[in-house]
Design a protein around this motif. Structure first.
Motif, PDB file in Angstrom:
ATOM      1  N   SER A 254      50.944  36.378  45.785  1.00 48.54           N
ATOM      2  CA  SER A 254      49.860  36.619  44.826  1.00 48.54           C
ATOM      3  C   SER A 254      49.779  38.099  44.450  1.00 48.54           C
ATOM      4  CB  SER A 254      48.515  36.093  45.346  1.00 48.54           C
ATOM      5  OG  SER A 254      48.227  36.650  46.586  1.00 48.54           O
ATOM      6  N   ARG A 255      50.073  39.011  45.384  1.00 48.67           N
ATOM      7  CA  ARG A 255      50.063  40.434  45.041  1.00 48.67           C
ATOM      8  C   ARG A 255      51.245  40.790  44.134  1.00 48.67           C
ATOM      9  NH1 ARG A 255      49.002  40.619  50.751  1.00 48.67           N
ATOM     10  NH2 ARG A 255      46.754  40.664  51.004  1.00 48.67           N
ATOM     11  N   TYR A 258      50.338  39.689  40.753  1.00 52.59           N
ATOM     12  CA  TYR A 258      49.353  40.644  40.239  1.00 52.59           C
ATOM     13  C   TYR A 258      50.074  41.872  39.675  1.00 52.59           C
ATOM     14  CZ  TYR A 258      45.444  43.935  40.182  1.00 52.59           C
ATOM     15  OH  TYR A 258      44.511  44.853  39.788  1.00 52.59           O
ATOM     16  N   GLN A 295      49.796  32.716  38.508  1.00 54.01           N
ATOM     17  CA  GLN A 295      48.928  33.633  39.266  1.00 54.01           C
ATOM     18  C   GLN A 295      47.540  33.035  39.452  1.00 54.01           C
ATOM     19  OE1 GLN A 295      46.288  35.917  38.258  1.00 54.01           O
ATOM     20  NE2 GLN A 295      46.393  37.394  39.939  1.00 54.01           N
ATOM     21  N   GLN A 296      47.010  32.415  38.401  1.00 53.18           N
ATOM     22  CA  GLN A 296      45.692  31.778  38.490  1.00 53.18           C
ATOM     23  C   GLN A 296      45.682  30.664  39.531  1.00 53.18           C
ATOM     24  OE1 GLN A 296      42.629  32.347  36.582  1.00 53.18           O
ATOM     25  NE2 GLN A 296      43.791  34.234  36.683  1.00 53.18           N
ATOM     26  N   SER A 299      45.950  32.103  43.006  1.00 57.83           N
ATOM     27  CA  SER A 299      44.721  32.793  43.376  1.00 57.83           C
ATOM     28  C   SER A 299      43.633  31.784  43.777  1.00 57.83           C
ATOM     29  CB  SER A 299      44.310  33.669  42.199  1.00 57.83           C
ATOM     30  OG  SER A 299      42.940  33.867  42.203  1.00 57.83           O
TER      31      SER A 299
END
Ligand SMILES: [Zn+2]
Length: 331
Positions: A254-255, A258, A295-296, A299
């Motif tokens: 996830s990072r 981002y 990503q959504q 997250s």
């Protein structure tokens, strides 16, 4: 037990005047800042029979009981341990929920007179792991607090607490320290190259210490190498390798996403600045909509990460979708 250096200011405020301590205190802030440690230091100090200016004496009978985990006027309520869970650091703290049975036992404890005639202290941590029944049961205690009882709630996610519980606590926010303070503390803990771990940990020193652990650092390097040069077979293998460390893989992925989105927006990578060139090359090849959607989804998965139905399949599907992002653009 002394609080960590970055919490000493808060600590001085807390111990300045016993008479002004509230019935209930909420220590909240991101994980890895020593909130639990601070709560326990406060408990020990309050129970100590001869506290020094700024800490428990460490020598009296109360301190001895406390250190042996047997002080009759102290309770630590944590989720019941279920043994090590498989998903890395998220599992270390044991079980899942604080239940109504735990809170009822607490009620029974508080209904009795104090054993030593002084303070009684209860630490509930992390408070957001109370299920609804437990939180409602605790509310009764908060509404009619016994005398000389300090209830300390520790929470990484105070927004998950009942508003009625929140409103009855004095809230104390714990924030990450200055970079120089964190570096100095980590150096004292034997972590030499602390910056990457601190970045990944959002500036939380205790988390950074865990993150800097050698084996984990190697896994991270390997994981990032695979993300930097994505191929479906390699990422499929990676999903198998990391299937028992889902939380860890989730954090890196996830990072990374981002940072890819940041680079695509012409900003600097936040978590992996050392990988800027790889990130730029990948961001140029990957479609924005696909990156954003992945990503959504990842997250949102953070909320139920500790209880996945099938962590291997989940990680596989994320990593393969990630690999396909660049392949889709090419083909
Ligand atoms: Zn003492």
């Amino acid at each position: 037990v002394r609080p960590h250096p970055w919490n000493l200011g808060l600590w001085q405020g807390l111990i300045a005047d016993r008479a002004r301590l509230p019935h209930a205190l909420l220590l909240h802030g991101p994980a890895g800042l020593g909130k639990r440690h601070l709560a326990l230091a406060l408990a020990k100090w309050l129970l100590c029979e001869a506290p020094a200016a700024d800490s428990a004496c460490g020598r009296c009978a109360a301190c001895n009981w406390y250190e042996q985990g047997s002080h009759p006027d102290f309770r630590l309520v944590e989720p019941e341990a279920e043994g090590q869970e498989a998903d890395g650091e998220a599992g270390k703290k044991g079980g899942r929920y604080i239940t109504i049975h735990d809170i009822r036992r607490l009620g029974e404890f508080l209904a009795l007179a104090p054993h030593q005639g002084g303070w009684r202290v209860v630490v509930v941590q992390p408070a957001e792991t109370m299920n609804a029944a437990a939180a409602n049961a605790l509310l009764k205690t908060l509404e009619e607090p016994p005398r000389n009882v300090l209830l300390i709630l520790v929470s990484h996610q105070p927004r998950r607490l009942l508003p009625t519980v929140l409103s009855r606590c004095r809230k104390l926010a714990i924030a990450p320290p200055e970079l120089s303070t964190a570096r100095a503390w980590l150096a004292g803990e034997g972590v030499a190259e602390a910056d990457a771990a601190l970045l990944e940990a959002g500036g939380a020193p205790l988390l950074a210490r865990d993150f800097a652990e050698a084996e984990r650092a190697l896994r991270r390097e390997h994981f990032l190498e695979r993300l930097a040069a994505p191929s479906s077979p390699a990422l499929y293998d990676l999903a198998q390798e990391q299937q028992h460390r889902l939380a860890e893989a989730w954090g890196w992925l996830s990072r990374w996403l981002y940072d890819l989105l940041a680079v695509k927006a012409l900003a600097r990578p936040r978590y992996f600045p050392g990988q800027a060139l790889h990130l730029q090359a990948l961001a140029a090849r990957m479609p924005l909509a696909g990156l954003w959607a992945l990503q959504q989804e990842i997250s949102q998965a953070g909320r139920w990460l500790r209880h996945p139905l099938n962590s291997q399949l989940l990680l596989e599907s994320w990593l393969l979708r990630y690999a396909q992002l660049q392949e889709a653009e090419h083909g």
